[in-house]
Scaffold this motif. Structure first.
Motif, PDB file in Angstrom:
ATOM      1  N   MET A 125       8.379  -1.362  21.161  1.00  0.00           N
ATOM      2  CA  MET A 125       7.625  -2.581  21.365  1.00  0.00           C
ATOM      3  C   MET A 125       8.397  -3.744  20.762  1.00  0.00           C
ATOM      4  SD  MET A 125       3.800  -3.663  20.162  1.00  0.00           S
ATOM      5  CE  MET A 125       3.024  -2.825  21.506  1.00  0.00           C
ATOM      6  N   LYS A 126       8.370  -4.840  21.444  1.00  0.00           N
ATOM      7  CA  LYS A 126       9.038  -6.052  21.002  1.00  0.00           C
ATOM      8  C   LYS A 126       8.351  -6.620  19.756  1.00  0.00           C
ATOM      9  CE  LYS A 126      10.396 -10.554  22.696  1.00  0.00           C
ATOM     10  NZ  LYS A 126      10.323 -11.517  23.778  1.00  0.00           N
ATOM     11  N   SER A 127       9.129  -7.215  18.900  1.00  0.00           N
ATOM     12  CA  SER A 127       8.611  -7.864  17.702  1.00  0.00           C
ATOM     13  C   SER A 127       8.089  -9.255  18.055  1.00  0.00           C
ATOM     14  CB  SER A 127       9.727  -7.991  16.658  1.00  0.00           C
ATOM     15  OG  SER A 127       9.317  -8.821  15.608  1.00  0.00           O
ATOM     16  N   PRO A 128       7.004  -9.693  17.392  1.00  0.00           N
ATOM     17  CA  PRO A 128       6.493 -11.041  17.621  1.00  0.00           C
ATOM     18  C   PRO A 128       7.278 -12.115  16.864  1.00  0.00           C
ATOM     19  CG  PRO A 128       5.089  -9.908  16.075  1.00  0.00           C
ATOM     20  CD  PRO A 128       6.117  -8.907  16.547  1.00  0.00           C
ATOM     21  N   CYS A 129       8.327 -11.728  16.156  1.00  0.00           N
ATOM     22  CA  CYS A 129       9.125 -12.671  15.378  1.00  0.00           C
ATOM     23  C   CYS A 129       9.731 -13.742  16.289  1.00  0.00           C
ATOM     24  CB  CYS A 129      10.232 -11.928  14.642  1.00  0.00           C
ATOM     25  SG  CYS A 129      11.253 -13.031  13.625  1.00  0.00           S
ATOM     26  N   ARG A 148       1.304  -1.103  15.989  1.00  0.00           N
ATOM     27  CA  ARG A 148       1.933  -2.363  16.398  1.00  0.00           C
ATOM     28  C   ARG A 148       1.107  -3.041  17.478  1.00  0.00           C
ATOM     29  NH1 ARG A 148       7.924  -0.067  16.056  1.00  0.00           N
ATOM     30  NH2 ARG A 148       7.081   1.223  17.698  1.00  0.00           N
ATOM     31  N   TRP A 191       7.254  -3.124  10.134  1.00  0.00           N
ATOM     32  CA  TRP A 191       7.176  -3.170  11.596  1.00  0.00           C
ATOM     33  C   TRP A 191       7.923  -2.026  12.278  1.00  0.00           C
ATOM     34  CZ3 TRP A 191       3.881  -5.522  14.587  1.00  0.00           C
ATOM     35  CH2 TRP A 191       4.131  -5.618  15.948  1.00  0.00           C
ATOM     36  N   SER A 192       9.145  -1.783  11.894  1.00  0.00           N
ATOM     37  CA  SER A 192       9.951  -0.770  12.586  1.00  0.00           C
ATOM     38  C   SER A 192       9.448   0.651  12.336  1.00  0.00           C
ATOM     39  CB  SER A 192      11.424  -0.880  12.199  1.00  0.00           C
ATOM     40  OG  SER A 192      11.587  -0.633  10.826  1.00  0.00           O
ATOM     41  N   ASP A 227       3.478   2.980  17.567  1.00  0.00           N
ATOM     42  CA  ASP A 227       3.262   2.060  18.686  1.00  0.00           C
ATOM     43  C   ASP A 227       1.818   1.576  18.715  1.00  0.00           C
ATOM     44  OD1 ASP A 227       5.890   2.251  19.510  1.00  0.00           O
ATOM     45  OD2 ASP A 227       5.474   3.743  21.070  1.00  0.00           O
ATOM     46  N   MET A 258      -0.494  -6.764  17.364  1.00  0.00           N
ATOM     47  CA  MET A 258      -0.241  -7.744  18.424  1.00  0.00           C
ATOM     48  C   MET A 258      -1.558  -8.316  18.951  1.00  0.00           C
ATOM     49  SD  MET A 258       3.028  -8.122  18.764  1.00  0.00           S
ATOM     50  CE  MET A 258       3.342  -8.774  20.393  1.00  0.00           C
ATOM     51  N   CYS A 285       5.257 -16.066  13.109  1.00  0.00           N
ATOM     52  CA  CYS A 285       4.695 -14.953  13.881  1.00  0.00           C
ATOM     53  C   CYS A 285       3.266 -14.596  13.484  1.00  0.00           C
ATOM     54  CB  CYS A 285       5.586 -13.726  13.770  1.00  0.00           C
ATOM     55  SG  CYS A 285       5.628 -12.981  12.117  1.00  0.00           S
ATOM     56  N   ASN A 290      11.738 -16.157  14.671  1.00  0.00           N
ATOM     57  CA  ASN A 290      12.772 -16.687  13.775  1.00  0.00           C
ATOM     58  C   ASN A 290      12.376 -17.984  13.088  1.00  0.00           C
ATOM     59  OD1 ASN A 290      14.630 -14.554  14.174  1.00  0.00           O
ATOM     60  ND2 ASN A 290      15.124 -15.425  16.164  1.00  0.00           N
TER      61      ASN A 290
END
Length: 60
Positions: free
Chosen positions: A1-5, A39, A31-32, A36, A43, A21, A7
Motif C-alpha cells: 500500500m502506498k504511503s500517505p506521506c 494501514r 508504517w512499513s 495491510d 488511510m 500526512c 514530504n
C-alpha cells in the motif's frame, strides 16, 4: 500500500499529528511493519482527520 506521506514532515505539538500526512509519530514509524488491514484503517481515518474538527487541535 502506498504511503500517505507528502514530504511535508512537521509534527503539530497540539494535535501530535504530522501537518503533511496527518499521521501520528507511531503510525509513521511503524508504517512499513503494519499489516495491510491496519494501514487501510489508518488511510480511512485520515479522511476523518482532514475534515474540520476531525483531529484535535489540527491546523487547517
Amino acid at each position: 500500500m502506498k504511503s500517505p506521506c507528502i514530504n511535508v514532515c512537521e509534527i503539530d505539538r497540539q494535535s501530535g499529528l504530522c501537518t503533511g500526512c496527518l499521521r501520528t509519530l507511531d503510525e509513521i514509524a511503524g508504517w512499513s511493519a503494519l499489516s495491510d488491514g491496519r494501514r487501510a484503517e489508518i488511510m480511512r481515518d485520515l479522511e476523518r482527520r482532514r475534515q474540520p474538527g476531525g483531529a484535535p487541535g489540527k491546523r487547517l
